[in-house]
Design an enzyme around this catalytic site. Structure first.
Site, PDB file in Angstrom:
ATOM      1  N   TYR A 128      48.188 -50.440 -52.608  1.00 41.58           N
ATOM      2  CA  TYR A 128      46.839 -50.401 -53.189  1.00 41.58           C
ATOM      3  C   TYR A 128      46.711 -49.113 -53.987  1.00 41.58           C
ATOM      4  O   TYR A 128      47.095 -48.046 -53.517  1.00 41.58           O
ATOM      5  CB  TYR A 128      45.801 -50.423 -52.062  1.00 41.58           C
ATOM      6  CG  TYR A 128      44.372 -50.242 -52.537  1.00 41.58           C
ATOM      7  CD1 TYR A 128      43.585 -51.350 -52.859  1.00 41.58           C
ATOM      8  CD2 TYR A 128      43.815 -48.966 -52.682  1.00 41.58           C
ATOM      9  CE1 TYR A 128      42.279 -51.188 -53.313  1.00 41.58           C
ATOM     10  CE2 TYR A 128      42.516 -48.806 -53.143  1.00 41.58           C
ATOM     11  CZ  TYR A 128      41.762 -49.921 -53.457  1.00 41.58           C
ATOM     12  OH  TYR A 128      40.475 -49.763 -53.906  1.00 41.58           O
ATOM     13  N   GLU A 164      41.215 -50.620 -60.478  1.00 40.80           N
ATOM     14  CA  GLU A 164      41.857 -50.922 -59.198  1.00 40.80           C
ATOM     15  C   GLU A 164      43.027 -51.883 -59.375  1.00 40.80           C
ATOM     16  O   GLU A 164      42.907 -52.866 -60.100  1.00 40.80           O
ATOM     17  CB  GLU A 164      40.822 -51.550 -58.256  1.00 40.80           C
ATOM     18  CG  GLU A 164      41.356 -51.826 -56.867  1.00 40.80           C
ATOM     19  CD  GLU A 164      40.408 -52.705 -56.064  1.00 40.80           C
ATOM     20  OE1 GLU A 164      39.642 -52.168 -55.261  1.00 40.80           O
ATOM     21  OE2 GLU A 164      40.433 -53.940 -56.259  1.00 40.80           O
TER      22      GLU A 164
END
Ligand code: ADP
Ligand code: MG
Length: 387
Positions: free
Chosen positions: A109, A197
């Protein structure tokens, strides 16, 4: 403003961030053609909506033949996808993105976001990326590592080294990640992101990194500098009432509660929402009619508030400075009659010509509750919404 995954991936490609090959499709047949062109035995069909959590909601499907690709696209296009990020009403799928399937060894992530508290750009990274990142953040927050970039100093290598060290990344990946974050940080500044993101950022068996997903949010106030980004706007993804309001010069944001609010000035609008909560109620919207709103705008504002079927009562909280109270009162009375207002209305007026304003409301023959101050108004409207 947000954009779709396929658009984020175009921007990644332009800025040399590796992404799998892929193409957009608006019909099952088109999806099948894309599959054939990709020449990848395994492909992924991905619903394009402005929300994450698609994987767990059936919006991401692996396919292994043209027929499977056709069927997967058919199963998504035109349907409403409900994910944990869309709310119960879900989002309609108008397009699907077909991309080559990647061989995933690890899912990481990575996010960059504007940290308003520290006035820095925060880089967040975790080796536990993928579809369960919310659970990771909830149960094992220590697995998400954050470093802060002070924009006046810029990105320093030691920050990324410490991030990679804390994440116990092998040296090859540390090197790659540093290059990635440098590129992404440059993109962040260049396009005026508020959030970027990548989840998952994958490492393949051959030790290559790819962005398999991309979420980008842009600072609306900087959009005028980026006509190319603004042209990526997809109005179908935005709240119709918000779009209509912005065209009329009103700022409206829909919320979950049942008390409609009409206020002048953003600060007073925020305070009004707070005081409604304090009185035990929940605002249905934020609405700022602006300092110099006209009678006409007050009517439009009412119409927009009433389009929300959740609204059980309306609280008008206006300070008549530039805008005089009698003008507002006329707007309220006119709009209530035109729109055959069917929910209780609580009005708190203060400022220039307040007595004339109150008189107009009193003599209108309408069932309008007047309030002496904000607290009184909030209590009355919360009470009225319960009935
Ligand atoms: P969302 O975040 O909305 O659930 P993602 O794009 O992150 O959607 O996809 C969900 C999961 O699907 C990913 O975590 C990954 O495991 C898998 N996936 C997505 N794209 C690909 C791809 N091109 N190849 C292989 N697996 C993929
Ligand atoms: Mg994702």
């Amino acid at each position: 403003m947000n954009i779709h995954e396929y658009q984020a991936k175009q921007l990644f490609r332009h800025n040399e961030i590796p992404v799998p090959k892929g193409q957009l499709a608006s019909s099952p047949l088109e999806a099948e053609f894309v599959y054939r062109r990709l020449k990848s035995p395994v492909a992924v069909v991905k619903a394009q909506i402005h929300a994450g959590g698609r994987g767990k909601a059936g919006g991401v499907k692996l396919v292994r033949s043209p027929e499977e690709c056709f069927q997967a696209a058919k199963g998504m296009l035109g349907t409403t996808l409900v994910t944990h990020q869309t709310g119960p009403e879900g989002k309609k799928v108008h397009q699907v993105y077909i991309e080559a399937g990647s061989e995933i060894a690890k899912e990481y992530y990575l996010a960059l976001l504007l940290d308003r508290e520290t006035a820095n750009i925060a880089v967040m990274f975790s080796t536990s990326g993928g579809m369960d990142i919310e659970e990771v953040a909830d149960k094992t927050p220590e697995k998400i590592i954050t470093v802060q970039i002070d924009p006046t100093l810029g990105l320093k290598d030691h920050l990324l080294r410490s991030l990679a060290f804390r994440a116990q990344l092998p040296e090859v990946e540390t090197q790659q990640l540093m290059v990635w974050v440098e590129k992404l940080y440059r993109m962040f500044l260049k396009y005026d992101f508020s959030m970027l993101e990548i989840n998952p950022l994958i490492v393949t068996k051959k030790n290559e990194m790819f962005a398999l997903d991309g979420k980008m949010a842009f600072d609306d106030n900087a959009l005028y500098r980026h006509p190319d980004i603004e042209s990526m706007r997809d109005l179908k993804e935005e709240d119709e009432r918000e779009i209509e309001a912005s065209k009329l010069g009103l700022s409206y944001i829909g919320l979950d509660g049942n008390i409609g609010c009409m206020v002048n000035g953003a600060g007073l609008a925020m305070a009004t929402m707070d005081i409604i909560q304090y009185a035990g109620g929940h605002p249905a919207n934020f609405l700022d009619v602006g300092g110099g709103a006209t009678e006409e705008m007050v009517r439009h504002a009412f119409r927009i508030i009433l389009q929300d079927t959740k609204v059980k009562a309306i609280f008008v909280n206006i300070f008549g400075g530039i805008m005089k109270c009698d003008i507002i009162a006329n707007g309220i009375v006119g709009a209530s009659k035109d729109l055959k207002l069917h929910v209780p209305l609580v009005v708190r007026l203060e400022g220039t010509n307040v007595n004339e304003g109150k008189k107009i409301l009193r003599e209108s023959g309408l069932n309008i509750l007047t309030a002496d101050d904000m607290g009184d108004g909030a209590r009355k409207v919360v009470e009225a919404a319960k009935k």
